[in-house]
Write a protein that holds these residues in place. Sequence first.
Motif, PDB file in Angstrom:
ATOM      1  N   HIS A 205       0.833  -1.212   0.000  1.00  0.00           N
ATOM      2  CA  HIS A 205       0.000   0.000   0.000  1.00  0.00           C
ATOM      3  C   HIS A 205       0.866   1.260   0.000  1.00  0.00           C
ATOM      4  CE1 HIS A 205      -3.310   2.698   0.879  1.00  0.00           C
ATOM      5  NE2 HIS A 205      -2.607   3.172   1.904  1.00  0.00           N
ATOM      6  N   ARG A 206       1.907   1.271   0.820  1.00  0.00           N
ATOM      7  CA  ARG A 206       2.799   2.434   0.874  1.00  0.00           C
ATOM      8  C   ARG A 206       3.508   2.626  -0.461  1.00  0.00           C
ATOM      9  NH1 ARG A 206       4.307   3.800   6.679  1.00  0.00           N
ATOM     10  NH2 ARG A 206       3.102   2.349   7.938  1.00  0.00           N
ATOM     11  N   ALA A 207       3.939   1.535  -1.074  1.00  0.00           N
ATOM     12  CA  ALA A 207       4.598   1.639  -2.386  1.00  0.00           C
ATOM     13  C   ALA A 207       3.618   2.168  -3.429  1.00  0.00           C
ATOM     14  CB  ALA A 207       5.160   0.283  -2.803  1.00  0.00           C
ATOM     15  N   ALA A 208       2.375   1.702  -3.389  1.00  0.00           N
ATOM     16  CA  ALA A 208       1.362   2.170  -4.338  1.00  0.00           C
ATOM     17  C   ALA A 208       1.093   3.661  -4.148  1.00  0.00           C
ATOM     18  CB  ALA A 208       0.071   1.371  -4.168  1.00  0.00           C
ATOM     19  N   ALA A 209       1.118   4.131  -2.906  1.00  0.00           N
ATOM     20  CA  ALA A 209       0.916   5.556  -2.639  1.00  0.00           C
ATOM     21  C   ALA A 209       2.039   6.381  -3.255  1.00  0.00           C
ATOM     22  CB  ALA A 209       0.829   5.809  -1.136  1.00  0.00           C
ATOM     23  N   TYR A 210       3.267   5.884  -3.174  1.00  0.00           N
ATOM     24  CA  TYR A 210       4.388   6.596  -3.798  1.00  0.00           C
ATOM     25  C   TYR A 210       4.321   6.513  -5.324  1.00  0.00           C
ATOM     26  CZ  TYR A 210       6.859   7.815   0.444  1.00  0.00           C
ATOM     27  OH  TYR A 210       7.218   8.397   1.641  1.00  0.00           O
ATOM     28  N   ARG A 211       3.834   5.389  -5.835  1.00  0.00           N
ATOM     29  CA  ARG A 211       3.682   5.248  -7.281  1.00  0.00           C
ATOM     30  C   ARG A 211       2.662   6.269  -7.798  1.00  0.00           C
ATOM     31  NH1 ARG A 211       1.971   0.305  -7.537  1.00  0.00           N
ATOM     32  NH2 ARG A 211       4.033  -0.618  -7.598  1.00  0.00           N
ATOM     33  N   ALA A 212       1.574   6.452  -7.052  1.00  0.00           N
ATOM     34  CA  ALA A 212       0.520   7.379  -7.453  1.00  0.00           C
ATOM     35  C   ALA A 212       0.962   8.834  -7.320  1.00  0.00           C
ATOM     36  CB  ALA A 212      -0.733   7.141  -6.607  1.00  0.00           C
ATOM     37  N   SER A 213       1.812   9.112  -6.352  1.00  0.00           N
ATOM     38  CA  SER A 213       2.276  10.479  -6.114  1.00  0.00           C
ATOM     39  C   SER A 213       3.779  10.435  -5.835  1.00  0.00           C
ATOM     40  CB  SER A 213       1.519  11.074  -4.932  1.00  0.00           C
ATOM     41  OG  SER A 213       1.935  12.383  -4.703  1.00  0.00           O
ATOM     42  N   PRO A 214       4.594  10.298  -6.907  1.00  0.00           N
ATOM     43  CA  PRO A 214       6.040  10.110  -6.720  1.00  0.00           C
ATOM     44  C   PRO A 214       6.708  11.309  -6.053  1.00  0.00           C
ATOM     45  CG  PRO A 214       5.397   9.723  -9.010  1.00  0.00           C
ATOM     46  CD  PRO A 214       4.208  10.293  -8.307  1.00  0.00           C
TER      47      PRO A 214
END
Length: 176
Positions: A53-62
């Motif tokens: 989930h944390r990685a996906a959050a960074y992917r969505a908002s790098p």
Amino acid sequence: MSRLHGLPPPSLRTRLAVTFTLLVGVLLVLVGVATNQLLRDSLLAEIERDVAHRAAAYRASPPAPPYTLDTFGAPDVFLQVVGSDGTPLARSGSLGDRTLPLPDAARRGEVVEVRVGGRPLFLTAAPVGDGRHIVVARSPMTTYGALQTLRNLLTAVLAAAVLLTAVASWLYARGA
């Protein structure tokens, strides 16, 4: 029944008490092992979901340079931005001078278990542009500590329950 080494055969009440105690003991051990394993699997799966989930959050908002990676403030969460060649560009304060690896499976977004400095970590990565990746890791050590406490508690409860069962079944067989 033949005598073994000159000892008289155990009485019926002794055999009943031992049999009942063994059955209860085996049942309690099975329940304890199943409880521990189910809880372990559930807690570790939650850590894996959290990392993903944390990685996906960074992917969505790098994140962009200069990188601010101490946004979670959790001592068991580690972040690192790596360049296209795998060189660390930035890391969270919780990581110190350690470097997170970037296995191919993590590069593809899978959560993997790795060891950094002898410490187990669940780790994944997300692309953040220009061949860079953010590596997200979380330590399961708190979970492992809680599971050890549970095992110690289950062992003590199991021992007390088997002892109580042995005494109760002996008294019951004696009264019968």
